[in-house]
Design an enzyme around this catalytic site. Structure first.
Site, PDB file in Angstrom:
ATOM      1  N   GLU A  59       0.744  -1.138  -0.128  1.00 16.71           N
ATOM      2  CA  GLU A  59      -0.068  -0.045  -0.010  1.00 16.71           C
ATOM      3  C   GLU A  59       0.983   1.309  -0.234  1.00 16.71           C
ATOM      4  O   GLU A  59       0.381   2.145  -0.663  1.00 16.71           O
ATOM      5  CB  GLU A  59      -0.841  -0.237   1.049  1.00 16.71           C
ATOM      6  CG  GLU A  59      -2.090  -1.032   1.317  1.00 16.71           C
ATOM      7  CD  GLU A  59      -3.215  -0.667  -0.101  1.00 16.71           C
ATOM      8  OE1 GLU A  59      -3.171   0.477  -0.199  1.00 16.71           O
ATOM      9  OE2 GLU A  59      -3.742  -1.605  -0.469  1.00 16.71           O
ATOM     10  N   TYR A  61      -6.843   6.434   4.464  1.00 18.37           N
ATOM     11  CA  TYR A  61      -7.021   5.294   3.266  1.00 18.37           C
ATOM     12  C   TYR A  61      -6.232   4.124   3.600  1.00 18.37           C
ATOM     13  O   TYR A  61      -6.634   2.782   3.459  1.00 18.37           O
ATOM     14  CB  TYR A  61      -6.800   5.606   2.006  1.00 18.37           C
ATOM     15  CG  TYR A  61      -6.521   4.662   0.711  1.00 18.37           C
ATOM     16  CD1 TYR A  61      -7.934   4.461   0.238  1.00 18.37           C
ATOM     17  CD2 TYR A  61      -5.590   4.045   0.649  1.00 18.37           C
ATOM     18  CE1 TYR A  61      -7.981   3.572  -0.789  1.00 18.37           C
ATOM     19  CE2 TYR A  61      -5.612   3.338  -0.580  1.00 18.37           C
ATOM     20  CZ  TYR A  61      -6.732   2.965  -1.038  1.00 18.37           C
ATOM     21  OH  TYR A  61      -6.869   2.164  -2.035  1.00 18.37           O
ATOM     22  N   ASP A  67     -11.474   5.677  -2.792  1.00 16.58           N
ATOM     23  CA  ASP A  67     -10.389   6.141  -3.505  1.00 16.58           C
ATOM     24  C   ASP A  67     -10.778   6.851  -4.966  1.00 16.58           C
ATOM     25  O   ASP A  67     -12.033   6.969  -5.135  1.00 16.58           O
ATOM     26  CB  ASP A  67      -9.059   5.218  -3.932  1.00 16.58           C
ATOM     27  CG  ASP A  67      -9.412   4.177  -4.765  1.00 16.58           C
ATOM     28  OD1 ASP A  67     -10.785   4.185  -5.416  1.00 16.58           O
ATOM     29  OD2 ASP A  67      -8.814   3.363  -5.332  1.00 16.58           O
TER      30      ASP A  67
END
Length: 320
Positions: free
Chosen positions: A62, A147, A165
């Site tokens: 990520e 996020y 997103d």
């Protein structure tokens, strides 16, 4: 059920922007959920971090994927885990080595490497080497925003909220006429996600935005599973919220910062005079020593390099 009944159209403000929208009824939402998950499970892009539930490996993916194309991340992710296969091994590594790896693999924004290293130390020191499993706890890790925290909670622990997103916003805007408003997107995404299935759902809806509902949609060729309910597909209006463009990397300050880090990764230390020509071929004048001094000062402020001045020369080295 006619689409106009299943998905009420949003009202419009005087300026012509959407003000509100409603999702389909419960039975239709069930069908929408099933269609997307079946589409995803039948065929999706294969990335190695999708084949694991290791929170450390997922966190690395990520962080690397932020503003970096996924296909470029695959090799870097694999190399990183070969070098530091566990959170403990990363925590024990010199930070300069981690930053140098980041720069060598052109992953951009070297601060992310520093924060990832600090997050590993937090997991080891504050959590006895065991990752927290909720978005709220994961947000306490250095450099982990809402996020990323939610993504790790979803993909590692199946314990996340709905991901929102840019791709997901585009899908919701087009398919269900959701207005371009962060709160509205969040509400719609949460209502659509089936309870207890954040891992497969968040992967699936991001895949939909990444391969079918792109800026230029590929509804039929990608076999979009939501065509039956999609407002944009019905009307032919595929407008979507503006997507910020990434500033040019070539010739940018980011590029020069990266070159400093990569160069210092090859040497124990360098003076400004020796470092400068290795950073830019036009070193000198307005892009000479004072320019470089300011650049390395910024890197020092970010905790990436150490700078010493003995009165005769300025020496720069990666911070360990």
């Amino acid at each position: 059920m006619p689409k106009s009944d299943a998905i009420p159209q949003s009202t419009m403000s005087d300026s012509g922007t959407k003000e509100s929208a409603e999702l389909p009824d419960g039975e239709t939402v069930d069908a929408i959920q099933d269609a997307l998950i079946e589409w995803y499970e039948a065929d999706h892009r294969s990335y190695p971090w999708r084949e694991t539930d290791d929170p450390y490996a997922i966190l690395v993916s990520e962080i690397m994927s932020q503003q970096t194309q996924l296909d470029r991340v695959v090799e870097a992710w694999s190399d990183f885990l070969d070098e530091w296969p566990t959170v403990d091994s990363l925590a024990e590594a010199p930070r300069g080595d981690v930053v140098a790896f980041w720069s060598d693999h052109s992953l951009g924004y070297n601060n992310r490497a520093k924060y990832l290293h600090e997050a590993a130390n937090q997991v080891v020191d504050d959590y006895d080497g065991e990752f927290p499993d909720t978005p709220s706890e994961l947000k306490e890790l250095m450099g982990v925003g809402p996020y990323t925290a939610n993504a790790v909670a979803s993909f590692a622990f199946n314990n996340g909220d709905a991901v929102v997103d840019t791709n997901v916003k585009r899908v919701l805007y087009r398919a269900f006429d959701i207005p371009d408003d962060d709160a509205a997107f969040k509400t719609a995404a949460e209502e659509l996600m089936p309870e207890g299935r954040s891992r497969v759902w968040n992967n699936a809806i991001m895949e939909l935005g990444g391969v079918a509902c792109e800026k230029t949609p590929k509804c039929d060729t990608a076999g979009c599973p939501w065509r039956e309910w999609c407002t944009a597909y019905e009307t032919g209006d595929f407008t979507a919220p503006d997507v910020p463009t990434q500033p040019s990397f070539e010739g940018s300050r980011r590029q020069k910062r990266g070159r400093v880090i990569r160069t210092l990764g090859e040497y124990d230390e360098l003076t400004l005079d020796k470092l400068g020509p290795r950073v830019r071929v036009d070193y000198g004048g307005e892009t000479g020593k004072e320019w470089l001094r300011e650049l390395v000062a910024d890197l020092a402020d970010d905790g990436l390099v150490d700078v010493t001045d003995d009165g005769e020369s300025t020496v720069v080295r990666l911070q360990q």
